[in-house]
Design a protein around this motif. Sequence first.
Motif, PDB file in Angstrom:
ATOM      1  N   ASN A  69      42.752  37.611  59.806  1.00 51.33           N
ATOM      2  CA  ASN A  69      43.418  38.379  58.755  1.00 51.33           C
ATOM      3  C   ASN A  69      44.504  37.541  58.095  1.00 51.33           C
ATOM      4  OD1 ASN A  69      42.062  40.973  59.087  1.00 51.33           O
ATOM      5  ND2 ASN A  69      43.043  40.976  61.091  1.00 51.33           N
ATOM      6  N   TYR A  70      44.728  37.818  56.812  1.00 48.78           N
ATOM      7  CA  TYR A  70      45.697  37.073  56.013  1.00 48.78           C
ATOM      8  C   TYR A  70      46.463  38.062  55.154  1.00 48.78           C
ATOM      9  CZ  TYR A  70      42.822  33.212  57.519  1.00 48.78           C
ATOM     10  OH  TYR A  70      42.153  32.315  58.298  1.00 48.78           O
ATOM     11  N   ALA A  71      47.719  37.723  54.836  1.00 43.79           N
ATOM     12  CA  ALA A  71      48.539  38.591  53.995  1.00 43.79           C
ATOM     13  C   ALA A  71      49.371  37.743  53.045  1.00 43.79           C
ATOM     14  CB  ALA A  71      49.455  39.455  54.867  1.00 43.79           C
ATOM     15  N   GLY A  72      49.658  38.290  51.869  1.00 47.40           N
ATOM     16  CA  GLY A  72      50.464  37.566  50.892  1.00 47.40           C
ATOM     17  C   GLY A  72      50.458  38.247  49.548  1.00 47.40           C
ATOM     18  N   LYS A  73      50.292  37.447  48.493  1.00 50.50           N
ATOM     19  CA  LYS A  73      50.316  37.941  47.116  1.00 50.50           C
ATOM     20  C   LYS A  73      49.025  37.534  46.408  1.00 50.50           C
ATOM     21  CE  LYS A  73      54.599  39.410  47.231  1.00 50.50           C
ATOM     22  NZ  LYS A  73      54.933  40.805  47.196  1.00 50.50           N
ATOM     23  N   ILE A  74      48.488  38.446  45.602  1.00 48.44           N
ATOM     24  CA  ILE A  74      47.296  38.200  44.805  1.00 48.44           C
ATOM     25  C   ILE A  74      47.633  38.519  43.353  1.00 48.44           C
ATOM     26  CG2 ILE A  74      44.903  38.904  44.373  1.00 48.44           C
ATOM     27  CD1 ILE A  74      45.193  37.491  47.014  1.00 48.44           C
ATOM     28  N   THR A  75      47.223  37.640  42.435  1.00 46.77           N
ATOM     29  CA  THR A  75      47.470  37.837  41.010  1.00 46.77           C
ATOM     30  C   THR A  75      46.154  38.097  40.299  1.00 46.77           C
ATOM     31  OG1 THR A  75      49.395  36.386  41.082  1.00 46.77           O
ATOM     32  CG2 THR A  75      48.428  36.784  38.916  1.00 46.77           C
ATOM     33  N   ASP A  76      46.124  39.150  39.472  1.00 45.16           N
ATOM     34  CA  ASP A  76      44.954  39.436  38.645  1.00 45.16           C
ATOM     35  C   ASP A  76      44.972  38.439  37.491  1.00 45.16           C
ATOM     36  OD1 ASP A  76      43.104  40.394  36.780  1.00 45.16           O
ATOM     37  OD2 ASP A  76      43.587  42.493  37.193  1.00 45.16           O
ATOM     38  N   PRO A  77      43.980  37.557  37.391  1.00 46.07           N
ATOM     39  CA  PRO A  77      44.024  36.526  36.346  1.00 46.07           C
ATOM     40  C   PRO A  77      43.897  37.087  34.938  1.00 46.07           C
ATOM     41  CG  PRO A  77      41.905  36.471  37.463  1.00 46.07           C
ATOM     42  CD  PRO A  77      42.776  37.446  38.217  1.00 46.07           C
ATOM     43  N   ALA A  78      43.369  38.289  34.785  1.00 40.28           N
ATOM     44  CA  ALA A  78      43.195  38.877  33.459  1.00 40.28           C
ATOM     45  C   ALA A  78      44.510  39.348  32.850  1.00 40.28           C
ATOM     46  CB  ALA A  78      42.203  40.034  33.518  1.00 40.28           C
ATOM     47  N   ASN A  79      45.443  39.826  33.694  1.00 41.66           N
ATOM     48  CA  ASN A  79      46.702  40.350  33.146  1.00 41.66           C
ATOM     49  C   ASN A  79      47.943  39.703  33.762  1.00 41.66           C
ATOM     50  OD1 ASN A  79      47.013  41.570  35.672  1.00 41.66           O
ATOM     51  ND2 ASN A  79      46.393  43.592  34.956  1.00 41.66           N
ATOM     52  N   ASP A  80      47.755  38.748  34.665  1.00 44.04           N
ATOM     53  CA  ASP A  80      48.846  38.028  35.341  1.00 44.04           C
ATOM     54  C   ASP A  80      49.790  38.926  36.133  1.00 44.04           C
ATOM     55  OD1 ASP A  80      48.038  35.423  34.689  1.00 44.04           O
ATOM     56  OD2 ASP A  80      48.982  35.558  32.715  1.00 44.04           O
ATOM     57  N   GLY A  87      43.609  39.524  53.051  1.00 49.12           N
ATOM     58  CA  GLY A  87      42.265  38.992  53.200  1.00 49.12           C
ATOM     59  C   GLY A  87      41.816  39.183  54.631  1.00 49.12           C
ATOM     60  N   SER A  88      40.515  39.377  54.797  1.00 47.89           N
ATOM     61  CA  SER A  88      39.943  39.549  56.123  1.00 47.89           C
ATOM     62  C   SER A  88      38.660  38.731  56.175  1.00 47.89           C
ATOM     63  CB  SER A  88      39.659  41.027  56.375  1.00 47.89           C
ATOM     64  OG  SER A  88      39.042  41.197  57.625  1.00 47.89           O
ATOM     65  N   LEU A  89      38.624  37.771  57.089  1.00 48.72           N
ATOM     66  CA  LEU A  89      37.503  36.854  57.197  1.00 48.72           C
ATOM     67  C   LEU A  89      36.534  37.321  58.274  1.00 48.72           C
ATOM     68  CD1 LEU A  89      36.386  34.092  56.265  1.00 48.72           C
ATOM     69  CD2 LEU A  89      37.720  33.064  58.097  1.00 48.72           C
ATOM     70  N   SER A  90      35.239  37.360  57.909  1.00 53.34           N
ATOM     71  CA  SER A  90      34.192  37.709  58.860  1.00 53.34           C
ATOM     72  C   SER A  90      32.997  36.817  58.563  1.00 53.34           C
ATOM     73  CB  SER A  90      33.810  39.186  58.720  1.00 53.34           C
ATOM     74  OG  SER A  90      32.767  39.504  59.607  1.00 53.34           O
ATOM     75  N   LEU A  94      34.625  36.919  52.892  1.00 56.84           N
ATOM     76  CA  LEU A  94      36.070  37.092  52.836  1.00 56.84           C
ATOM     77  C   LEU A  94      36.359  38.327  52.000  1.00 56.84           C
ATOM     78  CD1 LEU A  94      38.946  36.036  53.397  1.00 56.84           C
ATOM     79  CD2 LEU A  94      38.719  34.631  51.335  1.00 56.84           C
ATOM     80  N   LYS A  95      36.830  39.380  52.642  1.00 61.00           N
ATOM     81  CA  LYS A  95      37.182  40.605  51.930  1.00 61.00           C
ATOM     82  C   LYS A  95      38.615  40.446  51.436  1.00 61.00           C
ATOM     83  CE  LYS A  95      37.306  45.615  52.208  1.00 61.00           C
ATOM     84  NZ  LYS A  95      37.128  46.789  53.054  1.00 61.00           N
ATOM     85  N   MET A  96      38.770  40.461  50.124  1.00 60.94           N
ATOM     86  CA  MET A  96      40.083  40.289  49.496  1.00 60.94           C
ATOM     87  C   MET A  96      40.523  41.621  48.914  1.00 60.94           C
ATOM     88  SD  MET A  96      40.847  37.071  49.773  1.00 60.94           S
ATOM     89  CE  MET A  96      42.073  36.783  48.529  1.00 60.94           C
ATOM     90  N   GLY A  97      41.819  41.892  48.959  1.00 61.10           N
ATOM     91  CA  GLY A  97      42.327  43.136  48.394  1.00 61.10           C
ATOM     92  C   GLY A  97      43.728  42.969  47.845  1.00 61.10           C
ATOM     93  N   ASN A 108      39.492  46.074  45.987  1.00 55.71           N
ATOM     94  CA  ASN A 108      38.939  45.118  46.949  1.00 55.71           C
ATOM     95  C   ASN A 108      37.723  44.417  46.375  1.00 55.71           C
ATOM     96  OD1 ASN A 108      40.638  45.707  49.317  1.00 55.71           O
ATOM     97  ND2 ASN A 108      39.727  47.722  49.147  1.00 55.71           N
ATOM     98  N   GLN A 109      37.499  43.200  46.843  1.00 60.13           N
ATOM     99  CA  GLN A 109      36.317  42.408  46.524  1.00 60.13           C
ATOM    100  C   GLN A 109      35.874  41.705  47.796  1.00 60.13           C
ATOM    101  OE1 GLN A 109      36.567  39.437  43.499  1.00 60.13           O
ATOM    102  NE2 GLN A 109      37.419  40.807  41.963  1.00 60.13           N
ATOM    103  N   THR A 110      34.604  41.375  47.870  1.00 63.40           N
ATOM    104  CA  THR A 110      34.103  40.564  48.958  1.00 63.40           C
ATOM    105  C   THR A 110      33.584  39.258  48.375  1.00 63.40           C
ATOM    106  OG1 THR A 110      33.523  42.504  50.267  1.00 63.40           O
ATOM    107  CG2 THR A 110      32.495  40.425  50.888  1.00 63.40           C
ATOM    108  N   TRP A 111      34.133  38.146  48.854  1.00 61.82           N
ATOM    109  CA  TRP A 111      33.731  36.824  48.391  1.00 61.82           C
ATOM    110  C   TRP A 111      32.812  36.193  49.428  1.00 61.82           C
ATOM    111  CZ3 TRP A 111      39.013  34.255  46.719  1.00 61.82           C
ATOM    112  CH2 TRP A 111      39.573  35.000  45.653  1.00 61.82           C
ATOM    113  N   SER A 112      31.953  35.272  48.959  1.00 58.37           N
ATOM    114  CA  SER A 112      31.024  34.578  49.842  1.00 58.37           C
ATOM    115  C   SER A 112      31.339  33.086  49.857  1.00 58.37           C
ATOM    116  CB  SER A 112      29.587  34.753  49.341  1.00 58.37           C
ATOM    117  OG  SER A 112      29.254  36.102  49.287  1.00 58.37           O
ATOM    118  N   ARG A 113      31.278  32.483  51.041  1.00 58.86           N
ATOM    119  CA  ARG A 113      31.514  31.045  51.147  1.00 58.86           C
ATOM    120  C   ARG A 113      30.371  30.289  50.479  1.00 58.86           C
ATOM    121  NH1 ARG A 113      34.833  28.265  54.388  1.00 58.86           N
ATOM    122  NH2 ARG A 113      35.108  29.975  55.847  1.00 58.86           N
ATOM    123  N   ILE A 114      30.750  29.247  49.730  1.00 61.38           N
ATOM    124  CA  ILE A 114      29.718  28.381  49.110  1.00 61.38           C
ATOM    125  C   ILE A 114      29.870  26.971  49.591  1.00 61.38           C
ATOM    126  CG2 ILE A 114      29.281  29.781  47.087  1.00 61.38           C
ATOM    127  CD1 ILE A 114      31.222  28.090  45.524  1.00 61.38           C
TER     128      ILE A 114
END
Length: 114
Positions: A69-80, A87-90, A94-97, A108-114
């Motif tokens: 698990n991770y915690a901090g700040k997230i910025t919406d790039p569309a409106n800053d 974040g939660s890694l499984s 990576l589930k981001m919120g 929330n969004q779920t990202w995939s490792r590439i």
Amino acid sequence: MIRSLSLAAALATLVTGGALADPIEGNWKTEAGSTAQIVTCGGAFCITLKNGKHAGKQIGTLKAAGDGNYAGKITDPANDKTYSGKGSLSGNRLKMGGCVLGGLICRNQTWSRI
């Protein structure tokens, strides 16, 4: 003899350095289809969009909170606008919120490792 020891020490450093990388570091595919890169920066993990409409924007910083698990700040790039983030890694997901009003409203969004 000294040359062999130096080479062995250098090789051990390279192998160990790779093993110490945090599992969150790397490239991730966002739900919007962009690539986000997560790297270590100043005791935290910085998230930067590498391609897409907002390429080059840093969109967050997270710190490890334990157990994937991770915690901090997230910025919406569309409106800053910046939100409380997590974040939660499984595995390779990576589930981001990001939340406002003390966690009352979240996206929330779920990202995939590439």
